[in-house]
Structures are given as structure tokens and as C-alpha cells.
Design a protein around this motif. Structure first.
Motif, PDB file in Angstrom:
ATOM      1  N   ALA A  70      54.095  50.828  41.030  1.00 13.15           N
ATOM      2  CA  ALA A  70      53.582  48.977  41.068  1.00 13.15           C
ATOM      3  C   ALA A  70      53.689  48.721  39.450  1.00 13.15           C
ATOM      4  O   ALA A  70      53.215  49.713  38.184  1.00 13.15           O
ATOM      5  CB  ALA A  70      52.192  49.423  41.619  1.00 13.15           C
ATOM      6  N   THR A  71      53.547  47.526  39.262  1.00 12.00           N
ATOM      7  CA  THR A  71      53.781  46.669  38.355  1.00 12.00           C
ATOM      8  C   THR A  71      51.833  46.110  38.496  1.00 12.00           C
ATOM      9  O   THR A  71      51.032  45.464  39.330  1.00 12.00           O
ATOM     10  CB  THR A  71      54.216  45.701  38.176  1.00 12.00           C
ATOM     11  OG1 THR A  71      55.545  46.389  37.894  1.00 12.00           O
ATOM     12  CG2 THR A  71      54.083  44.487  36.886  1.00 12.00           C
ATOM     13  N   PHE A  72      51.239  46.143  37.325  1.00 14.90           N
ATOM     14  CA  PHE A  72      49.498  45.271  37.169  1.00 14.90           C
ATOM     15  C   PHE A  72      49.836  44.605  36.006  1.00 14.90           C
ATOM     16  O   PHE A  72      50.604  44.656  35.148  1.00 14.90           O
ATOM     17  CB  PHE A  72      49.006  46.487  36.962  1.00 14.90           C
ATOM     18  CG  PHE A  72      48.109  47.545  38.310  1.00 14.90           C
ATOM     19  CD1 PHE A  72      47.724  47.496  39.349  1.00 14.90           C
ATOM     20  CD2 PHE A  72      49.967  48.425  38.338  1.00 14.90           C
ATOM     21  CE1 PHE A  72      47.498  48.420  40.332  1.00 14.90           C
ATOM     22  CE2 PHE A  72      49.652  49.976  39.225  1.00 14.90           C
ATOM     23  CZ  PHE A  72      48.539  49.457  39.844  1.00 14.90           C
ATOM     24  N   ALA A  73      49.188  43.297  36.736  1.00 18.62           N
ATOM     25  CA  ALA A  73      49.537  41.674  35.950  1.00 18.62           C
ATOM     26  C   ALA A  73      48.354  41.513  36.131  1.00 18.62           C
ATOM     27  O   ALA A  73      47.655  40.876  36.625  1.00 18.62           O
ATOM     28  CB  ALA A  73      50.582  41.053  35.895  1.00 18.62           C
ATOM     29  N   VAL A  74      47.805  40.647  35.136  1.00 16.51           N
ATOM     30  CA  VAL A  74      46.613  39.681  35.095  1.00 16.51           C
ATOM     31  C   VAL A  74      47.293  38.761  33.734  1.00 16.51           C
ATOM     32  O   VAL A  74      47.945  38.778  32.787  1.00 16.51           O
ATOM     33  CB  VAL A  74      45.427  39.903  34.314  1.00 16.51           C
ATOM     34  CG1 VAL A  74      44.593  38.964  34.056  1.00 16.51           C
ATOM     35  CG2 VAL A  74      45.217  40.944  35.683  1.00 16.51           C
ATOM     36  N   SER A  75      47.189  37.152  34.011  1.00 19.92           N
ATOM     37  CA  SER A  75      47.640  35.985  33.224  1.00 19.92           C
ATOM     38  C   SER A  75      46.704  35.011  32.938  1.00 19.92           C
ATOM     39  O   SER A  75      45.705  35.145  34.039  1.00 19.92           O
ATOM     40  CB  SER A  75      49.281  35.344  33.455  1.00 19.92           C
ATOM     41  OG  SER A  75      49.574  36.602  34.007  1.00 19.92           O
ATOM     42  N   ALA A 181      45.430  47.824  45.788  1.00 18.26           N
ATOM     43  CA  ALA A 181      44.873  46.082  45.774  1.00 18.26           C
ATOM     44  C   ALA A 181      43.040  45.870  45.219  1.00 18.26           C
ATOM     45  O   ALA A 181      43.364  45.264  44.107  1.00 18.26           O
ATOM     46  CB  ALA A 181      45.930  45.320  46.345  1.00 18.26           C
ATOM     47  N   ASP A 182      42.695  45.988  46.585  1.00 16.73           N
ATOM     48  CA  ASP A 182      41.648  46.221  45.702  1.00 16.73           C
ATOM     49  C   ASP A 182      40.903  46.423  44.913  1.00 16.73           C
ATOM     50  O   ASP A 182      40.127  46.127  44.805  1.00 16.73           O
ATOM     51  CB  ASP A 182      40.842  47.026  47.348  1.00 16.73           C
ATOM     52  CG  ASP A 182      41.304  46.176  49.074  1.00 16.73           C
ATOM     53  OD1 ASP A 182      41.596  45.374  48.792  1.00 16.73           O
ATOM     54  OD2 ASP A 182      40.684  46.304  49.699  1.00 16.73           O
ATOM     55  N   THR A 183      41.001  48.187  44.268  1.00 17.17           N
ATOM     56  CA  THR A 183      40.165  48.310  43.324  1.00 17.17           C
ATOM     57  C   THR A 183      40.658  47.457  42.468  1.00 17.17           C
ATOM     58  O   THR A 183      39.781  47.135  41.282  1.00 17.17           O
ATOM     59  CB  THR A 183      41.218  49.672  42.926  1.00 17.17           C
ATOM     60  OG1 THR A 183      40.458  50.467  43.995  1.00 17.17           O
ATOM     61  CG2 THR A 183      40.257  50.412  41.657  1.00 17.17           C
ATOM     62  N   PHE A 184      42.001  46.833  42.315  1.00 13.45           N
ATOM     63  CA  PHE A 184      42.431  46.016  41.086  1.00 13.45           C
ATOM     64  C   PHE A 184      41.773  45.266  41.203  1.00 13.45           C
ATOM     65  O   PHE A 184      41.305  44.403  39.801  1.00 13.45           O
ATOM     66  CB  PHE A 184      44.063  46.331  41.349  1.00 13.45           C
ATOM     67  CG  PHE A 184      44.402  44.768  40.350  1.00 13.45           C
ATOM     68  CD1 PHE A 184      44.399  45.055  38.811  1.00 13.45           C
ATOM     69  CD2 PHE A 184      44.975  43.882  40.237  1.00 13.45           C
ATOM     70  CE1 PHE A 184      44.767  44.402  38.013  1.00 13.45           C
ATOM     71  CE2 PHE A 184      45.516  42.711  39.818  1.00 13.45           C
ATOM     72  CZ  PHE A 184      45.801  43.402  38.121  1.00 13.45           C
ATOM     73  N   PHE A 185      41.164  44.248  42.505  1.00 17.19           N
ATOM     74  CA  PHE A 185      40.697  42.495  42.034  1.00 17.19           C
ATOM     75  C   PHE A 185      39.672  42.899  42.557  1.00 17.19           C
ATOM     76  O   PHE A 185      38.407  42.094  41.708  1.00 17.19           O
ATOM     77  CB  PHE A 185      40.669  42.424  43.723  1.00 17.19           C
ATOM     78  CG  PHE A 185      42.492  41.601  43.328  1.00 17.19           C
ATOM     79  CD1 PHE A 185      42.613  40.491  42.460  1.00 17.19           C
ATOM     80  CD2 PHE A 185      43.903  41.927  44.857  1.00 17.19           C
ATOM     81  CE1 PHE A 185      44.623  40.132  42.984  1.00 17.19           C
ATOM     82  CE2 PHE A 185      44.864  41.381  45.296  1.00 17.19           C
ATOM     83  CZ  PHE A 185      45.285  40.664  43.589  1.00 17.19           C
TER      84      PHE A 185
END
Length: 191
Positions: A70-75, A181-185
Motif C-alpha cells: 500500500a501507499t500512504f500519503a499526506v499532502s 485505513a482506520d489506523t492511518f486516519f
């Protein structure tokens, strides 16, 4: 007997070591220039580029990394006109979803060949602006090479003095990964 004990001990040690190196090694990453703390499962790379967002050129900063398929990104970008925050989030969402062939909900039906419209839910982390355009969604689309992609994605904004910072967070993967996704958000914290 001693050799058998060494084999058992070596096997046990291998199991313990394997458990200590998970595919997703979550860590808290401070992003002071974004006034943000984020949980990522890998060490991020940073990039900055100029993009057009809601009719204005902006410096867009990006942190991203790849882990476990998976790719994880924040812009994020800063707007000098706070009144443009909702429009900017809406424009950003439409551009992101169009890039993977997903229709944005609208009064009219999606274009022929487009994927079903995305279902949105509010996404307002503590300290964020409660804008109708601050949303989270999970959609299935296609990468530029035609392969399937699932995007768990969110857009939100916050006021910073006389400016507004807008954010986009996303997990791209071959299939839906709701727990990841829940962990990431949940790990997105405005500072």
C-alpha cells in the motif's frame, strides 16, 4: 539432547524475531511545517510541487511511503484566502477521484464508463474546520496502467491565523484495507 535443544531454541528465536518486524511498523511522524502529527507504517519521503488548486497556483507538500503493498500519503497546502477552503477541498477531491476514474456525486448521472459515484462521510479531526467538503471515502478505481486500486481517502482543513491549511490523506492499495485505513486516519492529529 543439546543439539535438539539448540534447534528448538533457534526456531523459537526465529519466530520471536519475525513477530518483531511486522509489515506495518507504525510510527508517529511530526510534520511541524504542516502543524500535523501523522501515524505512518514506514519512513516517508518528502516532495514539494506547484499545483493549481481552486484556480490558484499553490505549493503542495507531500509525505508518502510504501509498505505491505500500500501507499500512504499526506499532502497539504496553505491558502491565503480562508473563504476558498471549501472550494479548494472540493476541487482537490474531484481531481483526485477523476485521476482514478471515480465520479464525484453530483445532481447529474456519472459519465458513461465512469465508476459509481463515491459515497462521502464527514471527516473533521479535532481542530479542523467543520466544512461540508471535509469528507472521507473509500472508492475503487483504476491506476493509469489500468490495474485496480482502492483509495481510502480524506480531505480536511484548519484555520491558521489569517490563512487556511488544506490537507489530503490517502491509502492506495490493490484491495480494500479498512482496518489499516482506520489506523492511518485515527493517527492524523492537528497541532
Amino acid at each position: 539432547m543439546k543439539t535438539r535443544w539448540m534447534v528448538v531454541a533457534s526456531a523459537a528465536l526465529a519466530v520471536v524475531l519475525a513477530a518483531c518486524s511486522p509489515a506495518l511498523n507504525w510510527r508517529s511522524v511530526a510534520v511541524p511545517e504542516a502543524a500535523l502529527q501523522v501515524m505512518l507504517p514506514c519512513k516517508p519521503d518528502n516532495a514539494v510541487r506547484t499545483v493549481e488548486l481552486a484556480g490558484a497556483p499553490l505549493a503542495l507538500s507531500l509525505l508518502s511511503c510504501d509498505a505491505d503493498g500500500a501507499t500512504f500519503a499526506v499532502s497539504y497546502a496553505t491558502l491565503t484566502d480562508p473563504a476558498r477552503a471549501g472550494v479548494a477541498l472540493e476541487h482537490w477531491r474531484a481531481a483526485t477521484l477523476a485521476r482514478i476514474g471515480v465520479a464525484v456525486p453530483a445532481a447529474s448521472a456519472p459519465a458513461s464508463g465512469a465508476a459509481a459515484p463515491a459515497q462521502m462521510q464527514p471527516f473533521v479531526p479535532a481542530g479542523a474546520l467543520a466544512l461540508p467538503q471535509a469528507v472521507r471515502t473509500t472508492v475503487q478505481g483504476k491506476r493509469p496502467d489500468g490495474t485496480a486500486v482502492t483509495a481510502h481517502t480524506a480531505w480536511f482543513a484548519r484555520a491558521l491565523g489569517s490563512e487556511v491549511r488544506v490537507y489530503h490523506a490517502v491509502v492506495f492499495a490493490d484491495k480494500a484495507r479498512p482496518a489499516v485505513a482506520d489506523t492511518f486516519f485515527a493517527g492524523l492529529e492537528l497541532r
